[in-house]
Design an enzyme around this catalytic site. Structure first.
Site, PDB file in Angstrom:
ATOM      1  N   GLU A  70       0.827  -1.216   0.000  1.00 37.26           N
ATOM      2  CA  GLU A  70       0.000   0.000   0.000  1.00 37.26           C
ATOM      3  C   GLU A  70       0.857   1.260   0.000  1.00 37.26           C
ATOM      4  O   GLU A  70       0.381   2.336   0.359  1.00 37.26           O
ATOM      5  CB  GLU A  70      -0.915  -0.009   1.229  1.00 37.26           C
ATOM      6  N   HIS A 194     -14.912  -4.019  -0.397  1.00 39.38           N
ATOM      7  CA  HIS A 194     -14.163  -2.813  -0.002  1.00 39.38           C
ATOM      8  C   HIS A 194     -14.924  -2.073   1.100  1.00 39.38           C
ATOM      9  O   HIS A 194     -15.306  -0.913   0.944  1.00 39.38           O
ATOM     10  CB  HIS A 194     -13.995  -1.904  -1.230  1.00 39.38           C
ATOM     11  N   ASP A 198     -10.633   3.004   4.278  1.00 35.66           N
ATOM     12  CA  ASP A 198      -9.202   2.791   4.048  1.00 35.66           C
ATOM     13  C   ASP A 198      -8.785   1.520   4.789  1.00 35.66           C
ATOM     14  O   ASP A 198      -9.452   1.081   5.728  1.00 35.66           O
ATOM     15  CB  ASP A 198      -8.401   3.996   4.571  1.00 35.66           C
ATOM     16  N   ASN A 200      -8.450  -1.617   3.516  1.00 36.43           N
ATOM     17  CA  ASN A 200      -9.067  -2.873   3.087  1.00 36.43           C
ATOM     18  C   ASN A 200      -8.044  -3.914   2.639  1.00 36.43           C
ATOM     19  O   ASN A 200      -8.188  -5.100   2.932  1.00 36.43           O
ATOM     20  CB  ASN A 200     -10.055  -2.597   1.945  1.00 36.43           C
ATOM     21  N   THR A 203      -6.227  -5.245   5.741  1.00 37.39           N
ATOM     22  CA  THR A 203      -7.184  -6.046   6.510  1.00 37.39           C
ATOM     23  C   THR A 203      -7.430  -7.384   5.822  1.00 37.39           C
ATOM     24  O   THR A 203      -7.425  -8.449   6.461  1.00 37.39           O
ATOM     25  CB  THR A 203      -8.514  -5.290   6.676  1.00 37.39           C
ATOM     26  N   ARG A 205      -5.494  -9.015   3.766  1.00 40.85           N
ATOM     27  CA  ARG A 205      -4.320  -9.905   3.801  1.00 40.85           C
ATOM     28  C   ARG A 205      -4.105 -10.488   5.193  1.00 40.85           C
ATOM     29  O   ARG A 205      -3.633 -11.616   5.330  1.00 40.85           O
ATOM     30  CB  ARG A 205      -3.085  -9.158   3.288  1.00 40.85           C
TER      31      ARG A 205
END
Length: 360
Positions: A70, A194, A198, A200, A203, A205
């Site tokens: 990310e 989703h 923010d 996602n 979370t 993984r």
């Protein structure tokens, strides 16, 4: 109505996809190989003199890699340095929250099944505040290079909760689907929903690891999964979108099975290198200091690369002065390095740090 990347995908079907064979021959073969790699990983972990290093260190590496996906970039060295203090720059602190979130999720599934509430708790831990499902419309996911919109997730808090309930049912469905295939499908479904503003990806993984633990394929969160995803990051996003746009389920499931296989194999190699390093340092430490013959002291040195005097004193039931003497003797012998972090003196097991951070 055909799918449109710029229109909220409120028609996202529930999993499993209707009329799709999720386990064709190629998937079954890849599943067998991935399961074998996970079994080898489990056996390798049991051979370590101090398996706690896996629980302490590998989730930190996973945190660093999952955050990097990310574009939250820090180093494993910074994470190990600040794991006990919670300090560091903003990226380091955020990556450390991923580790905390993973352990919070793990604690939760030890007592109750994984649910949408678990996902919310993980995401809240990531951000340090309560994260509810998205209520404000207009979320769009764009290509970071071109800024072209590639996906618009479902909108409306009630609809998102409904989609999460469907996702939850699939996660715990009592059918013959292999747990690895279920994890792959559930990961797509979660990312497509989703649900949060923010976090996602991280979370989702973390949930991958928890699903494998809940299925009994892992005992602890020691699979370094996100590093394998980073190695094929473009494929990760491309294949997620291909499921939505083209229904390309087989390609996606095969990708995730390959990721599990590669991650398990890589983590097994890392465990082997840790074991060699641990045996070598233990042998040299015995002649460097009386503490080198204390199994508790050697265990502390290999729980994570950075060690504190107070930790040694508490864990080995010795005075602070004795702990300091033992650690400084290993510095003199070249087995440790001392370094100041703020006002605190830390002792670095640099050989272990090298093993943990170098590419496999």
């Amino acid at each position: 109505m055909p799918w449109d990347a710029d229109r909220p995908y409120n028609e996202l079907p529930a999993a499993p996809p209707a009329g799709v064979d999720l386990e064709p021959k190629a998937v079954l073969k890849a599943t067998i190989e991935a399961r074998a790699a996970l079994a080898t990983l489990a056996q390798a972990g049991q051979l370590l003199p101090n398996p706690r290093i896996l629980i302490h260190a590998l989730p930190l590496l996973e945190a660093q890699a999952s955050s990097e996906i990310e574009n939250i970039v820090t180093t494993a060295d910074e994470l190990f340095k600040h794991v006990d203090s919670g300090g560091g720059d903003p990226a380091t602190k955020e990556a450390l929250r991923y580790r905390s979130a993973l352990f919070a999720g793990l604690a939760s599934i030890r007592h109750r099944p994984l649910t949408a509430g678990t996902a919310a708790a993980i995401c809240s831990e990531l951000h340090g505040r309560d994260m509810a499902v998205r209520a404000v419309p207009g979320t769009r996911i764009a290509n970071p290079a071109t800024r072209e919109v590639v996906y618009a997730p479902p909108e409306g808090a009630d609809l998102i909760r409904e989609k999460l309930t469907e996702w939850e049912r699939f996660v715990h469905a009592e059918d013959d689907l292999d747990p690895l295939v279920r994890m792959a499908v559930a990961h797509y479904q979660f990312e497509a929903i989703h649900p949060f503003h923010d976090g996602n990806g991280r979370t989702g993984r973390a949930i991958n690891i928890l699903m494998l633990i809940e299925a009994g394929l892992l005992e602890d969160p020691v699979l370094y999964l996100s590093r394998a995803i980073i190695a094929r990051k473009n494929d990760y996003y491309r294949l997620l979108r291909a499921v939505t746009a083209e229904g390309a389920w087989t390609d996606w499931v095969l990708y995730m099975l390959d990721v599990v296989h590669d991650a398990a194999t890589s983590t097994t190699r890392k465990i082997s290198a840790i074991r060699t390093c641990q045996d070598d340092i233990a042998e040299r430490a015995r002649t460097a200091t009386p503490g080198g013959r204390d199994a508790r002291f050697l265990a502390v040195l290999f729980e994570q690369p950075y060690c504190r005097i107070n930790t040694v004193a508490e864990r080995c039931d010795v005075s602070r002065q004795t702990a300091s003497t033992w650690l400084h003797a290993l510095v003199t012998a070249g087995l440790l390095r001392d370094t100041k972090v703020g006002r605190e003196l830390l002792f670095v097991n640099h050989e272990l740090l090298d093993v943990l951070t170098r590419p496999d």
